[in-house]
Design a protein around this motif. Structure first.
Motif, PDB file in Angstrom:
ATOM      1  N   GLY A 114       0.797  -1.208   0.000  1.00  0.00           N
ATOM      2  CA  GLY A 114       0.000   0.000   0.000  1.00  0.00           C
ATOM      3  C   GLY A 114       0.830   1.259   0.000  1.00  0.00           C
ATOM      4  O   GLY A 114       1.914   1.284  -0.582  1.00  0.00           O
ATOM      5  N   CYS A 115       0.345   2.293   0.668  1.00  0.00           N
ATOM      6  CA  CYS A 115       1.016   3.588   0.605  1.00  0.00           C
ATOM      7  C   CYS A 115       0.731   4.412   1.846  1.00  0.00           C
ATOM      8  O   CYS A 115      -0.224   4.158   2.576  1.00  0.00           O
ATOM      9  CB  CYS A 115       0.580   4.365  -0.646  1.00  0.00           C
ATOM     10  N   VAL A 116       1.586   5.408   2.062  1.00  0.00           N
ATOM     11  CA  VAL A 116       1.378   6.425   3.094  1.00  0.00           C
ATOM     12  C   VAL A 116       1.355   7.782   2.413  1.00  0.00           C
ATOM     13  O   VAL A 116       1.940   7.978   1.345  1.00  0.00           O
ATOM     14  CB  VAL A 116       2.488   6.388   4.170  1.00  0.00           C
ATOM     15  N   TRP A 117       0.666   8.719   3.037  1.00  0.00           N
ATOM     16  CA  TRP A 117       0.501  10.042   2.438  1.00  0.00           C
ATOM     17  C   TRP A 117       0.427  11.086   3.532  1.00  0.00           C
ATOM     18  O   TRP A 117      -0.293  10.920   4.516  1.00  0.00           O
ATOM     19  CB  TRP A 117      -0.772  10.068   1.601  1.00  0.00           C
ATOM     20  N   THR A 121       2.210  17.921   3.381  1.00  0.00           N
ATOM     21  CA  THR A 121       3.212  18.048   2.315  1.00  0.00           C
ATOM     22  C   THR A 121       2.768  17.356   1.037  1.00  0.00           C
ATOM     23  O   THR A 121       3.338  17.601  -0.022  1.00  0.00           O
ATOM     24  CB  THR A 121       4.550  17.444   2.761  1.00  0.00           C
ATOM     25  N   GLU A 122       1.764  16.473   1.133  1.00  0.00           N
ATOM     26  CA  GLU A 122       1.264  15.664   0.019  1.00  0.00           C
ATOM     27  C   GLU A 122       2.331  14.735  -0.552  1.00  0.00           C
ATOM     28  O   GLU A 122       2.240  14.275  -1.685  1.00  0.00           O
ATOM     29  CB  GLU A 122       0.670  16.542  -1.088  1.00  0.00           C
ATOM     30  N   VAL A 123       3.344  14.449   0.254  1.00  0.00           N
ATOM     31  CA  VAL A 123       4.363  13.469  -0.125  1.00  0.00           C
ATOM     32  C   VAL A 123       3.826  12.081   0.171  1.00  0.00           C
ATOM     33  O   VAL A 123       3.222  11.853   1.216  1.00  0.00           O
ATOM     34  CB  VAL A 123       5.677  13.713   0.636  1.00  0.00           C
ATOM     35  N   SER A 124       4.036  11.139  -0.745  1.00  0.00           N
ATOM     36  CA  SER A 124       3.542   9.776  -0.555  1.00  0.00           C
ATOM     37  C   SER A 124       4.654   8.771  -0.812  1.00  0.00           C
ATOM     38  O   SER A 124       5.675   9.087  -1.442  1.00  0.00           O
ATOM     39  CB  SER A 124       2.374   9.493  -1.504  1.00  0.00           C
ATOM     40  N   GLN A 125       4.458   7.562  -0.335  1.00  0.00           N
ATOM     41  CA  GLN A 125       5.419   6.490  -0.555  1.00  0.00           C
ATOM     42  C   GLN A 125       4.681   5.158  -0.554  1.00  0.00           C
ATOM     43  O   GLN A 125       3.804   4.920   0.271  1.00  0.00           O
ATOM     44  CB  GLN A 125       6.494   6.482   0.537  1.00  0.00           C
ATOM     45  N   LEU A 173       3.073   3.363 -11.050  1.00  0.00           N
ATOM     46  CA  LEU A 173       1.995   4.342 -11.195  1.00  0.00           C
ATOM     47  C   LEU A 173       0.914   4.117 -10.142  1.00  0.00           C
ATOM     48  O   LEU A 173       0.370   5.071  -9.581  1.00  0.00           O
ATOM     49  CB  LEU A 173       1.393   4.250 -12.597  1.00  0.00           C
ATOM     50  N   TYR A 174       0.624   2.836  -9.875  1.00  0.00           N
ATOM     51  CA  TYR A 174      -0.403   2.534  -8.880  1.00  0.00           C
ATOM     52  C   TYR A 174      -0.012   3.052  -7.502  1.00  0.00           C
ATOM     53  O   TYR A 174      -0.800   3.740  -6.836  1.00  0.00           O
ATOM     54  CB  TYR A 174      -0.653   1.025  -8.801  1.00  0.00           C
ATOM     55  N   TYR A 175       1.206   2.741  -7.054  1.00  0.00           N
ATOM     56  CA  TYR A 175       1.609   3.119  -5.708  1.00  0.00           C
ATOM     57  C   TYR A 175       1.800   4.620  -5.555  1.00  0.00           C
ATOM     58  O   TYR A 175       1.599   5.172  -4.480  1.00  0.00           O
ATOM     59  CB  TYR A 175       2.892   2.385  -5.309  1.00  0.00           C
ATOM     60  N   GLU A 176       2.177   5.297  -6.626  1.00  0.00           N
ATOM     61  CA  GLU A 176       2.437   6.729  -6.536  1.00  0.00           C
ATOM     62  C   GLU A 176       1.190   7.572  -6.773  1.00  0.00           C
ATOM     63  O   GLU A 176       1.153   8.740  -6.388  1.00  0.00           O
ATOM     64  CB  GLU A 176       3.535   7.126  -7.515  1.00  0.00           C
ATOM     65  N   HIS A 177       0.173   6.990  -7.413  1.00  0.00           N
ATOM     66  CA  HIS A 177      -0.998   7.792  -7.769  1.00  0.00           C
ATOM     67  C   HIS A 177      -2.316   7.131  -7.351  1.00  0.00           C
ATOM     68  O   HIS A 177      -3.059   7.687  -6.555  1.00  0.00           O
ATOM     69  CB  HIS A 177      -1.001   8.073  -9.276  1.00  0.00           C
ATOM     70  N   GLU A 178      -2.607   5.945  -7.883  1.00  0.00           N
ATOM     71  CA  GLU A 178      -3.912   5.348  -7.639  1.00  0.00           C
ATOM     72  C   GLU A 178      -4.104   4.969  -6.176  1.00  0.00           C
ATOM     73  O   GLU A 178      -5.184   5.162  -5.615  1.00  0.00           O
ATOM     74  CB  GLU A 178      -4.107   4.128  -8.539  1.00  0.00           C
ATOM     75  N   CYS A 179      -3.069   4.444  -5.549  1.00  0.00           N
ATOM     76  CA  CYS A 179      -3.171   4.101  -4.132  1.00  0.00           C
ATOM     77  C   CYS A 179      -3.458   5.340  -3.291  1.00  0.00           C
ATOM     78  O   CYS A 179      -4.289   5.312  -2.387  1.00  0.00           O
ATOM     79  CB  CYS A 179      -1.875   3.432  -3.671  1.00  0.00           C
TER      80      CYS A 179
END
Length: 347
Positions: A114-117, A121-125, A173-179
């Motif tokens: 998954g991801c964190v956001w 700062t709107e930084v995600s990983q 793309l999924y982890y950086e945007h869609e997630c």
């Protein structure tokens, strides 16, 4: 093989860093009735929002504000995905047992992704981690678009997945945007499902010689300030402030503990002041106001990381891996079930 049985929820600090995580767990070789061979859990900020297992074969919303989303067509697709992954995991464990020269025993295969956001700062990983029998197996470097094996037995899988460049690009793309899209979507859905709630405030003490805790719970949104006053003046000495924690139902809790000696608060007036939004709640420290021994339990004890409200058996090593790898990660299943690389394929 030794087992550990545990309940599901421990407290986690709520911050501006939001997490969206899906956990798959497959178990082979266990025969305990009622324990599923496969389960899947999605959490938002460590709060369970859905649950699926191989016994019910049904994806279940775990929050009231998720029920409307569960009525949409996508919910059926997500349920189908989990049923497919369940079959894949059964095959994967068989393959891995052969690679590790194992013919019997209890074995687990897990994925956390998954991801964190950060909403400021709107930084995600993004994160994508695999384990077998409680030990690191494979991890995906999202930015580098590269899989890394942790044991030699993972090399065939890493080679196969690494050769699929199109899929690696798709996952990036999924982890950086869609997630992140789904994370924000469910944050908004959760927020819309709650109205403002004032905190319930209690003064708690285990026994007469224990510190006194000013405990606020069931409030929403999360912003709250707890202050101990001594004779009408802010008192910061002998006070320990706890973190703001999320309850099982999405409301919040926080506490501030007063360590002043008994003779001091018997001869001076101590007041706990809780400010939430525009409301202020005060509790005067007196014997009659204190609740002893039985502390409120709603949301107070919440165990580790997935499958809330259900008992699960895991090999001790698997639990160790989860604890060691616990990161604020997240994700949902927006991809097609025909995508064999995204849906775990080991061989």
């Amino acid at each position: 093989m030794k087992f550990i049985i545990f309940f599901i929820y421990i407290p986690f600090v709520y911050s501006e860093l939001h997490s969206f995580m899906t956990t798959y767990t497959g178990i082979r070789g266990q025969t305990i009735a009622g324990i599923p061979e496969f389960s899947a859990v999605t959490t938002l900020d460590d709060q369970q929002i859905d649950y699926y297992d191989s016994i019910t074969m049904e994806l279940i919303p775990k929050q009231d504000w998720m029920k409307e989303f569960a009525s949409k067509d996508m919910w059926k697709e997500d349920n189908d995905i989990r049923q497919y992954v369940q079959l894949v995991y059964k095959n994967n464990i068989d393959v891995l047992m052969q690679r590790f020269n194992q013919s019997h025993g209890v074995h687990t295969y897990q994925r956390v992704y998954g991801c964190v956001w950060d909403d400021k700062t709107e930084v995600s990983q993004g994160f994508d981690l695999y384990a077998y029998d409680g030990k690191d197996f494979i991890s995906l470097g999202v930015k580098e678009r590269r899989y890394t094996e942790s044991v030699p037995q993972a090399s065939p899988t890493v080679q196969k997945w690494s050769d699929n460049k199109a899929q690696l690009g798709h996952l990036k793309l999924y982890y950086e945007h869609e997630c992140v899209y789904w994370l924000i979507y469910f944050l908004k859905l959760r927020k819309a499902g709650f109205k403002r709630r004032a905190p319930e405030v209690s003064l708690l003490q285990k026994h007469p010689s224990s510190p006194v805790e000013c405990y606020a719970t069931d409030f929403y949104p999360s912003g709250v300030t707890i202050t101990w006053l001594k004779n009408g003046v802010d008192h910061n000495e002998d006070v320990e402030h706890g973190d703001t924690l999320i309850n099982e139902d999405g409301t919040f809790q926080k506490s501030a503990t007063l360590y002043a000696p008994l003779d001091d608060w018997m001869t001076n007036q101590y007041v706990c002041e809780v400010e939430h939004m525009t409301e202020t709640i005060r509790k005067i420290l007196t014997d009659n106001e204190i609740k002893s021994n039985n502390r409120p339990t709603k949301g107070y004890f919440k165990p580790i990381f997935c499958m809330m409200g259900v008992l699960i058996v895991l090999v001790i090593g698997a639990v160790v891996w989860i604890i060691k790898k616990k990161k604020p990660v997240g994700g949902y299943n927006p991809l097609s079930i025909e995508d064999d690389t995204y849906i775990d394929k080991t061989d």
